[in-house]
Design an enzyme around this catalytic site. Structure first.
Site, PDB file in Angstrom:
ATOM      1  N   CYS A  48      -3.671 -11.307  -1.026  1.00  0.00           N
ATOM      2  CA  CYS A  48      -3.294  -9.890  -0.975  1.00  0.00           C
ATOM      3  C   CYS A  48      -1.901  -9.657  -0.409  1.00  0.00           C
ATOM      4  O   CYS A  48      -1.344  -8.572  -0.584  1.00  0.00           O
ATOM      5  CB  CYS A  48      -4.331  -9.105  -0.179  1.00  0.00           C
ATOM      6  N   ASN A  74     -11.353  -7.591   6.126  1.00  0.00           N
ATOM      7  CA  ASN A  74     -11.629  -6.456   5.239  1.00  0.00           C
ATOM      8  C   ASN A  74     -11.575  -6.794   3.748  1.00  0.00           C
ATOM      9  O   ASN A  74     -12.365  -6.276   2.965  1.00  0.00           O
ATOM     10  CB  ASN A  74     -10.693  -5.280   5.567  1.00  0.00           C
ATOM     11  N   SER A 108      -4.834 -10.890  11.588  1.00  0.00           N
ATOM     12  CA  SER A 108      -4.594  -9.523  11.149  1.00  0.00           C
ATOM     13  C   SER A 108      -3.800  -8.758  12.200  1.00  0.00           C
ATOM     14  O   SER A 108      -3.706  -9.177  13.372  1.00  0.00           O
ATOM     15  CB  SER A 108      -5.933  -8.815  10.891  1.00  0.00           C
ATOM     16  N   THR A 124       0.834  -1.209   0.000  1.00  0.00           N
ATOM     17  CA  THR A 124       0.000   0.000   0.000  1.00  0.00           C
ATOM     18  C   THR A 124       0.865   1.254   0.000  1.00  0.00           C
ATOM     19  O   THR A 124       0.594   2.211  -0.727  1.00  0.00           O
ATOM     20  CB  THR A 124      -0.943  -0.009   1.206  1.00  0.00           C
ATOM     21  N   HIS A 138     -11.313  -2.836   2.495  1.00  0.00           N
ATOM     22  CA  HIS A 138     -10.026  -2.655   1.813  1.00  0.00           C
ATOM     23  C   HIS A 138     -10.295  -2.476   0.309  1.00  0.00           C
ATOM     24  O   HIS A 138      -9.982  -3.340  -0.517  1.00  0.00           O
ATOM     25  CB  HIS A 138      -9.130  -3.864   2.049  1.00  0.00           C
ATOM     26  N   ASP A 153      -6.634 -15.062   2.699  1.00  0.00           N
ATOM     27  CA  ASP A 153      -6.030 -13.875   3.308  1.00  0.00           C
ATOM     28  C   ASP A 153      -5.438 -14.320   4.636  1.00  0.00           C
ATOM     29  O   ASP A 153      -5.596 -15.475   5.058  1.00  0.00           O
ATOM     30  CB  ASP A 153      -7.104 -12.789   3.493  1.00  0.00           C
ATOM     31  N   ARG A 180      -1.470  -3.183  -7.563  1.00  0.00           N
ATOM     32  CA  ARG A 180      -1.823  -2.222  -6.516  1.00  0.00           C
ATOM     33  C   ARG A 180      -1.382  -0.812  -6.929  1.00  0.00           C
ATOM     34  O   ARG A 180      -2.054   0.184  -6.604  1.00  0.00           O
ATOM     35  CB  ARG A 180      -1.152  -2.602  -5.180  1.00  0.00           C
ATOM     36  N   GLN A 186      -7.522  -2.908  -2.597  1.00  0.00           N
ATOM     37  CA  GLN A 186      -7.065  -4.271  -2.857  1.00  0.00           C
ATOM     38  C   GLN A 186      -7.965  -4.975  -3.864  1.00  0.00           C
ATOM     39  O   GLN A 186      -7.495  -5.662  -4.774  1.00  0.00           O
ATOM     40  CB  GLN A 186      -7.022  -5.073  -1.555  1.00  0.00           C
TER      41      GLN A 186
END
Length: 377
Positions: free
Chosen positions: A316, A212, A278, A72, A147, A274, A343, A150
């Site tokens: 991701c 997310n 987190s 990001t 998100h 994913d 991205r 993404q």
């Protein structure tokens, strides 16, 4: 002057707006790549190349990150540079936010000195408060619930690789379209920019935590004609505020949800997972690893579950081996690194339209993706 618009989740956008962002992402990618090639010792006619949009010329975009990031942050800083602007990284140790200054005051101060805020936060309420009081557009770089950037990258990746999902009778045409697109991206001549390749309706399976990334999938893919099959342990379902948006958009009709990963991958064209843990959930690691036993994406799981023979894999990142084994992650099914690369281009498109132009209307002169008949209906 156009009114500013924030981006909290793709649920905030119409299907034509999402399609415009995808088409503009590919446009940004094709226009920018020739400028990033190694310089030749031979004289080149740079005038033949189209300049990327310079909508952020002399403008500053605040990157307000309370959580660490690789993709990001890289996508944001490189995108701002290509658009002619300056990226100002503001980590949680750099400013007063959360120490002795409120989000309301911070939003007003940052928004008074910059032209956009790209915020990566913890609780989703934090970015909602920033948007409420900011005088400039705020885009969600990640929150506890959503998100959006993404999923734009995932969609661009799927469109670019649509030839992999083509029906047998259209395989040749799709492969030719893909090769033509790749040639145009690499060309140094001022050629016509290719439109986004058509993507047939897919069956997309998600295995893992309801976090997310999945939440923005839930409010996006069914509206684009894709079917979602989701497997999570029973206590890891989508929060009520997310499922409310899913139902409001009518997306629930295109979603199957259960607990069996093998059932979830039945007929899958794409398998997605994913992180199970987190940032901020480290204290739950032992319990979560136990709860997600049997959810690792493997060739055996997908074969036993009846995934399509040519299924592909997305993640991701960052990835842990508990979530997907090396055979899948580094194998020919994996699209994770083109997904990561994209991205940059989807972030560039978002910044250009939300921060640079304040124009996310569906009506655009830039190339639009070609919709399938199912999507048109």
């Amino acid at each position: 002057m156009a009114a500013k618009q924030h981006l909290m989740t793709l649920a905030d956008l119409s299907v034509p707006q999402i399609n415009r962002l995808l088409a503009h992402s590919l446009y940004c990618k094709q226009i920018s790549k020739p400028w990033l090639e190694p310089q030749s010792h031979k004289p080149t006619k740079k005038t033949q190349l189209r300049m990327p949009s310079q909508s952020l010329f002399s403008k500053t975009i605040a990157l307000l990150f309370s959580k660490r990031s690789t993709r990001t942050r890289l996508a944001a800083e490189t995108s701002v540079s290509l658009l002619g602007g300056n990226a100002l990284f503001l980590g949680k140790e750099d400013i007063q936010l959360g120490v002795n200054e409120t989000p309301r005051d911070t939003a007003r101060v940052i928004g008074g000195m910059t032209e956009g805020i790209f915020a990566r936060v913890g609780a989703h309420e934090e970015i909602e408060e920033l948007a409420r009081y900011s005088p400039v557009p705020v885009v969600n770089a990640l929150s506890s619930l959503w998100h959006p950037t993404q999923i734009l990258a995932d969609l661009l990746t799927l469109h670019e690789h649509s030839h992999l999902f083509a029906k047998p009778d259209s395989q040749a045409d799709s492969t030719l379209e893909y090769k033509n697109m790749q040639t145009t991206v690499k060309s140094r001549k001022r050629e016509k920019v290719m439109s986004l390749p058509e993507l047939r309706p897919l069956t997309i399976s998600y295995i893992g935590d309801s976090a997310n990334v999945l939440h923005d999938m839930l409010v996006t893919y069914p509206r684009l004609g894709h079917s979602l099959r989701v497997a999570t342990p029973s206590k890891y379902r989508a929060p009520s505020e997310v499922w409310k948006r899913v139902e409001e958009l009518g997306c629930d009709k295109g979603i199957w949800w259960g607990e069996d990963p093998k059932e979830a991958v039945k007929g899958a064209d794409v398998v997605v997972t994913d992180t199970w843990i987190s940032m901020g959930q480290e204290a739950e690691k032992a319990q979560r690893l136990q709860d997600f036993q049997g959810y690792q994406v493997t060739e055996a799981l997908c074969q036993e579950g009846g995934a399509n023979p040519d299924w592909r894999f997305l993640h991701c990142l960052p990835r842990k081996q508990d979530e997907v084994d090396d055979e899948v992650f580094y194998g020919p099914r994996s699209l994770v690194f083109p997904e990561a690369d994209n991205r940059k281009w989807t972030t560039m498109a978002v910044f250009d339209l939300f921060f640079g132009r304040w124009d996310i209307s569906a009506d655009s002169s830039k190339p639009k993706p070609k919709a399938s008949e199912e999507q048109k209906s």
